[in-house]
Design a protein around this motif. Structure first.
Motif, PDB file in Angstrom:
ATOM      1  N   GLY A  10       0.797  -1.224   0.000  1.00  0.00           N
ATOM      2  CA  GLY A  10       0.000   0.000   0.000  1.00  0.00           C
ATOM      3  C   GLY A  10       0.827   1.268   0.000  1.00  0.00           C
ATOM      4  N   TYR A  11       2.129   1.144  -0.180  1.00  0.00           N
ATOM      5  CA  TYR A  11       2.994   2.323  -0.251  1.00  0.00           C
ATOM      6  C   TYR A  11       4.241   1.973  -1.060  1.00  0.00           C
ATOM      7  N   ALA A  12       4.986   2.997  -1.459  1.00  0.00           N
ATOM      8  CA  ALA A  12       6.222   2.795  -2.214  1.00  0.00           C
ATOM      9  C   ALA A  12       7.342   3.604  -1.583  1.00  0.00           C
ATOM     10  N   VAL A  13       8.548   3.088  -1.710  1.00  0.00           N
ATOM     11  CA  VAL A  13       9.745   3.767  -1.211  1.00  0.00           C
ATOM     12  C   VAL A  13      10.687   4.044  -2.369  1.00  0.00           C
ATOM     13  N   MET A  14      11.320   5.192  -2.355  1.00  0.00           N
ATOM     14  CA  MET A  14      12.405   5.524  -3.267  1.00  0.00           C
ATOM     15  C   MET A  14      13.641   5.750  -2.417  1.00  0.00           C
ATOM     16  N   ASP A  15      14.681   4.960  -2.659  1.00  0.00           N
ATOM     17  CA  ASP A  15      15.914   5.072  -1.884  1.00  0.00           C
ATOM     18  C   ASP A  15      17.076   5.315  -2.842  1.00  0.00           C
ATOM     19  N   GLU A  16      17.309   6.577  -3.163  1.00  0.00           N
ATOM     20  CA  GLU A  16      18.377   7.015  -4.069  1.00  0.00           C
ATOM     21  C   GLU A  16      18.238   6.441  -5.482  1.00  0.00           C
ATOM     22  N   GLU A  17      17.035   6.104  -5.895  1.00  0.00           N
ATOM     23  CA  GLU A  17      16.801   5.565  -7.238  1.00  0.00           C
ATOM     24  C   GLU A  17      16.597   6.664  -8.269  1.00  0.00           C
ATOM     25  N   ASN A  18      16.112   7.817  -7.822  1.00  0.00           N
ATOM     26  CA  ASN A  18      15.839   8.919  -8.734  1.00  0.00           C
ATOM     27  C   ASN A  18      16.901  10.013  -8.635  1.00  0.00           C
ATOM     28  N   GLU A  19      17.444  10.167  -7.448  1.00  0.00           N
ATOM     29  CA  GLU A  19      18.445  11.206  -7.186  1.00  0.00           C
ATOM     30  C   GLU A  19      19.334  10.747  -6.038  1.00  0.00           C
ATOM     31  N   VAL A  20      20.620  10.781  -6.253  1.00  0.00           N
ATOM     32  CA  VAL A  20      21.561  10.368  -5.208  1.00  0.00           C
ATOM     33  C   VAL A  20      21.396  11.278  -3.991  1.00  0.00           C
ATOM     34  N   GLY A  21      21.289  10.648  -2.815  1.00  0.00           N
ATOM     35  CA  GLY A  21      21.173  11.420  -1.584  1.00  0.00           C
ATOM     36  C   GLY A  21      19.754  11.703  -1.138  1.00  0.00           C
ATOM     37  N   MET A  22      18.753  11.192  -1.879  1.00  0.00           N
ATOM     38  CA  MET A  22      17.358  11.474  -1.534  1.00  0.00           C
ATOM     39  C   MET A  22      16.575  10.187  -1.314  1.00  0.00           C
ATOM     40  N   ARG A  23      15.633  10.262  -0.352  1.00  0.00           N
ATOM     41  CA  ARG A  23      14.696   9.176  -0.086  1.00  0.00           C
ATOM     42  C   ARG A  23      13.286   9.744  -0.072  1.00  0.00           C
ATOM     43  N   ALA A  24      12.304   8.869  -0.315  1.00  0.00           N
ATOM     44  CA  ALA A  24      10.906   9.291  -0.240  1.00  0.00           C
ATOM     45  C   ALA A  24      10.018   8.080   0.011  1.00  0.00           C
ATOM     46  N   VAL A  25       8.853   8.343   0.584  1.00  0.00           N
ATOM     47  CA  VAL A  25       7.817   7.324   0.734  1.00  0.00           C
ATOM     48  C   VAL A  25       6.513   7.936   0.241  1.00  0.00           C
ATOM     49  N   SER A  26       5.723   7.139  -0.479  1.00  0.00           N
ATOM     50  CA  SER A  26       4.490   7.639  -1.082  1.00  0.00           C
ATOM     51  C   SER A  26       3.336   6.681  -0.842  1.00  0.00           C
ATOM     52  N   VAL A  27       2.137   7.259  -0.824  1.00  0.00           N
ATOM     53  CA  VAL A  27       0.908   6.465  -0.720  1.00  0.00           C
ATOM     54  C   VAL A  27      -0.062   6.962  -1.792  1.00  0.00           C
ATOM     55  N   PRO A  28      -1.010   6.108  -2.201  1.00  0.00           N
ATOM     56  CA  PRO A  28      -1.966   6.522  -3.222  1.00  0.00           C
ATOM     57  C   PRO A  28      -3.083   7.393  -2.667  1.00  0.00           C
ATOM     58  N   VAL A  29      -3.580   8.273  -3.512  1.00  0.00           N
ATOM     59  CA  VAL A  29      -4.812   9.013  -3.245  1.00  0.00           C
ATOM     60  C   VAL A  29      -5.850   8.390  -4.169  1.00  0.00           C
ATOM     61  N   MET A  30      -6.801   7.666  -3.596  1.00  0.00           N
ATOM     62  CA  MET A  30      -7.663   6.782  -4.375  1.00  0.00           C
ATOM     63  C   MET A  30      -9.021   7.398  -4.691  1.00  0.00           C
ATOM     64  N   SER A  80      -0.762  10.808  -6.037  1.00  0.00           N
ATOM     65  CA  SER A  80       0.157  10.141  -5.125  1.00  0.00           C
ATOM     66  C   SER A  80       0.755  11.183  -4.194  1.00  0.00           C
ATOM     67  N   LEU A  81       0.820  10.855  -2.913  1.00  0.00           N
ATOM     68  CA  LEU A  81       1.302  11.792  -1.901  1.00  0.00           C
ATOM     69  C   LEU A  81       2.588  11.256  -1.284  1.00  0.00           C
ATOM     70  N   ALA A  82       3.593  12.127  -1.175  1.00  0.00           N
ATOM     71  CA  ALA A  82       4.911  11.674  -0.726  1.00  0.00           C
ATOM     72  C   ALA A  82       5.499  12.599   0.327  1.00  0.00           C
ATOM     73  N   ILE A  83       6.349  12.000   1.165  1.00  0.00           N
ATOM     74  CA  ILE A  83       7.279  12.740   2.016  1.00  0.00           C
ATOM     75  C   ILE A  83       8.669  12.436   1.467  1.00  0.00           C
ATOM     76  N   ALA A  84       9.462  13.478   1.238  1.00  0.00           N
ATOM     77  CA  ALA A  84      10.807  13.299   0.695  1.00  0.00           C
ATOM     78  C   ALA A  84      11.820  13.982   1.602  1.00  0.00           C
ATOM     79  N   ALA A  85      12.991  13.352   1.741  1.00  0.00           N
ATOM     80  CA  ALA A  85      14.031  13.895   2.624  1.00  0.00           C
ATOM     81  C   ALA A  85      15.393  13.417   2.164  1.00  0.00           C
ATOM     82  N   PRO A  86      16.431  14.186   2.442  1.00  0.00           N
ATOM     83  CA  PRO A  86      17.784  13.711   2.178  1.00  0.00           C
ATOM     84  C   PRO A  86      18.142  12.543   3.084  1.00  0.00           C
ATOM     85  N   ILE A  87      19.010  11.656   2.606  1.00  0.00           N
ATOM     86  CA  ILE A  87      19.311  10.434   3.352  1.00  0.00           C
ATOM     87  C   ILE A  87      20.004  10.727   4.679  1.00  0.00           C
ATOM     88  N   PHE A  88      20.680  11.873   4.790  1.00  0.00           N
ATOM     89  CA  PHE A  88      21.359  12.164   6.050  1.00  0.00           C
ATOM     90  C   PHE A  88      20.404  12.673   7.127  1.00  0.00           C
TER      91      PHE A  88
END
Length: 256
Positions: A191-211, A220-228
């Motif tokens: 029910g959610y997705a994670v991005m761990d430096e797949e789109n941009e080095v040094g960035m992470r994000a988690v997303s959920v659907p808006v149905m 789709s709604l996400a929180i994004a943050a640098p890995i540090f």
């Protein structure tokens, strides 16, 4: 008459194509550069840019001989944003998420085979997430994109999973078709997705659907943050907040 109508339609398409190209050139581009990018004769490009400049869709800087998107495009974009509730309705909800997490909150929709950022609230820290409204990104390298694929209609999901071009943006990007199939299956299960430096080095994000009522994601709604700043586990700790915000957006936004 038919030939004239087709010619006019074709010229409209060429003019719109120039606007799309300018959207990818925030510093501006010359007529000759746009002519090459659009694969149009220079005379045609120059004439179309003149018309677009006259009507406010394009700005021209005579000093640098560069063209940029004009305020008329911004005005139309704001009207679209207001029509879909992205400004007045969505922004306060995104702001509440950012107030709690201290990180950027992003709302995206699918635009063909890309995702389009429609709203974003930056966190209070000096480090900014670069996916500003209007940004077109890849579906397979982003958490918002994976969610939009995983919770698309069955027909769209099958086409995207099997045919989407799996371009590598970083060493962590998914480029294998079987791996992408497995990732989308996991996103649907969790029910959610994670991005761990797949789109941009040094960035992470988690997303959920808006149905919507049909059970497909219209955003789709996400929180994004640098890995540090946040680990994956710390990002996932915000899932209940993100899911609650997505449910509120689903109830308040017009469904597409």
């Amino acid at each position: 008459m038919t030939v004239i109508a087709d010619t006019k339609t074709d010229m409209i398409g060429k003019a719109l194509g120039l606007l799309v190209l300018l959207g990818d050139e925030p510093r501006g581009a010359s007529a000759s550069e746009l002519s090459k990018l659009a694969r149009l004769p220079f005379s045609t490009t120059y004439r179309l840019l003149g018309s677009l400049t006259r009507d406010g869709f394009v700005d021209y800087d005579p000093a640098g001989r560069l063209y940029r998107l004009g305020l008329r495009v911004f005005q139309l974009g704001q009207q679209v944003s207001n029509h879909h509730g992205f400004a007045g309705t969505a922004m306060p909800i995104l702001q509440r998420v950012t107030d709690v997490t201290g990180e950027a909150t992003i709302l995206s929709v699918r635009d063909g085979d890309r995702h389009l950022t429609v709203s974003k609230v930056d966190g209070p820290r000096t480090f900014r997430v670069t996916s500003d409204p209007g940004h077109l990104g890849l579906l397979h390298t982003t958490s918002v994109g994976k969610v939009l694929v995983a919770f698309a209609s069955p027909e769209d999901r099958h086409r995207l999973v099997e045919e989407l071009e799996l371009t590598a943006l970083t060493a962590s990007s998914i480029t294998d078709r079987d791996a992408f199939r497995g990732e989308i299956a996991r996103v649907r299960e969790l029910g959610y997705a994670v991005m761990d430096e797949e789109n941009e080095v040094g960035m992470r994000a988690v997303s959920v659907p808006v149905m919507n009522a049909q059970g497909t994601a219209f955003a789709s709604l996400a929180i994004a943050a640098p890995i540090f700043q946040l680990t994956v586990e710390e990002l996932l700790a915000h899932l209940p907040l993100l899911q609650s915000a997505a449910a509120e957006l689903a109830a308040k936004l017009p469904h597409r």
